[in-house]
Design an enzyme around this catalytic site. Structure first.
Site, PDB file in Angstrom:
ATOM      1  N   ASP A   1      -3.887   5.345  41.103  1.00  0.00           N
ATOM      2  CA  ASP A   1      -5.049   4.667  40.546  1.00  0.00           C
ATOM      3  C   ASP A   1      -4.642   4.200  39.142  1.00  0.00           C
ATOM      4  O   ASP A   1      -3.633   4.667  38.592  1.00  0.00           O
ATOM      5  CB  ASP A   1      -6.218   5.660  40.481  1.00  0.00           C
ATOM      6  CG  ASP A   1      -7.419   5.094  39.764  1.00  0.00           C
ATOM      7  OD1 ASP A   1      -7.852   3.977  40.089  1.00  0.00           O
ATOM      8  OD2 ASP A   1      -7.929   5.777  38.851  1.00  0.00           O
ATOM      9  N   ALA A   2      -5.404   3.299  38.549  1.00  0.00           N
ATOM     10  CA  ALA A   2      -5.068   2.796  37.207  1.00  0.00           C
ATOM     11  C   ALA A   2      -5.878   3.480  36.106  1.00  0.00           C
ATOM     12  O   ALA A   2      -5.345   4.233  35.297  1.00  0.00           O
ATOM     13  CB  ALA A   2      -5.260   1.279  37.149  1.00  0.00           C
TER      14      ALA A   2
END
Length: 225
Positions: free
Chosen positions: A9-10
Site C-alpha cells: 500500500d502507499a
C-alpha cells in the site's frame, strides 16, 4: 526469499499521509487559515466518502468532487481546482515512513515489488520521484485508473493478471489498513502483512499472516524468509 512479488500500500505504509498538514498548506495558498475545527468539519464529509469509495458505491471522481463542494462555493472556485491544489500540497509535504528506504534497498534485486493504492493518480508519480523511490517498483496499480478500489477482488485480480498470473503462494500484500489491504489480500488468496504501527486491536474476522509494528521489523522478517 519466500516471495516472488511483494505489493505495498502507499499511504501510511510507505509514505506519511498527513492530510491536515496538507490541507492547511493548500488553504494557506488561498489565503485561508485552516485549523483543527475546519479539519473536523472536512472529515465529517471526507471519511464516509472513502468508505463508500472502497465499498464501490461511488467513483474516484465523485469522491474528489464531493469532499470539496462546500469549500469551492466559499472560495468561488471549482472542486477540481481544490482537489489538484490539495494533491499538490500533499506532494510538497511528502515524507517516507521510517525504514522505508532501508527496506527497499534490502529487497531490491531479490524480489519484484509493486504498489497497489486507493490514492489518486495525480499524487503517485511525483511522490515516488521526490522521495527517490521510483526505480524500486515494477508496477504502480492505482484504483482510480483500474476503476476498482481495494478491498475489491477485482483490483487484486487485475494486478495478478498484469504480472503474468504467478503462483499466489509467492505473493505478499503489505499495508496499514486491515480492511482494504489485509482483508482484500486474504480474500484474493495471497499472504498478507499488517503494518500495525499503533498496535491497534485486530478487527474481528481479519487474520493477517504476519503483523509488524515497523518497516524495520518487516525488513527483518522478509530477509529471513
Amino acid at each position: 526469499m519466500k516471495y516472488d512479488w511483494i505489493f505495498f500500500d502507499a499511504d501510511e505504509t510507505l509514505f506519511h499521509f498527513d492530510s491536515f498538514k496538507g490541507l492547511a498548506l493548500m488553504f494557506s495558498r488561498f489565503g485561508i487559515e485552516f485549523g483543527k475545527s475546519e479539519f473536523a468539519e472536512y472529515q465529517k464529509v471526507n471519511l464516509p466518502l472513502w468508505v463508500d469509495y472502497q465499498d464501490g458505491r461511488i467513483t474516484a471522481e465523485e469522491l474528489k468532487h464531493t469532499r470539496f463542494v462546500s469549500w469551492a462555493e466559499k472560495l468561488e472556485t471549482t472542486t477540481a481546482t481544490l482537489n489538484s491544489a490539495f494533491l499538490e500540497a500533499m506532494a510538497d509535504i511528502c515524507t517516507l515512513l521510517p525504514g522505508a528506504k532501508e527496506l527497499m534497498n534490502a529487497l531490491h534485486g531479490k524480489v519484484n515489488m509493486g504498489i497497489i493504492t486507493n490514492g489518486f493518480t495525480e499524487l503517485q508519480a511525483i511522490r515516488l520521484e521526490r522521495t527517490g523511490m521510483t526505480d524500486y517498483f515494477k508496477h504502480v496499480v492505482i484504483s482510480e485508473e483500474v476503476g476498482i478500489a481495494k478491498p475489491d477482488f477485482g483490483i487484486f485480480d487485475h494486478t495478478h493478471k498484469m504480472i503474468g498470473s504467478p503462483d499466489k503462494a509467492k505473493m505478499l500484500m503489505v499495508g496499514d489498513n486491515p480492511h482494504s489491504d489485509i482483508l482484500g489480500g486474504i480474500d484474493f488468496g495471497i499472504e498478507t502483512c499488517w503494518l500495525n504501527v499503533n498496535q491497534k486491536e485486530t478487527p474481528e474476522g481479519v487474520t493477517p499472516h504476519y503483523q509488524v509494528s515497523s518497516l524495520k521489523e518487516l525488513q527483518q522478517l522478509l530477509v529471513k524468509s
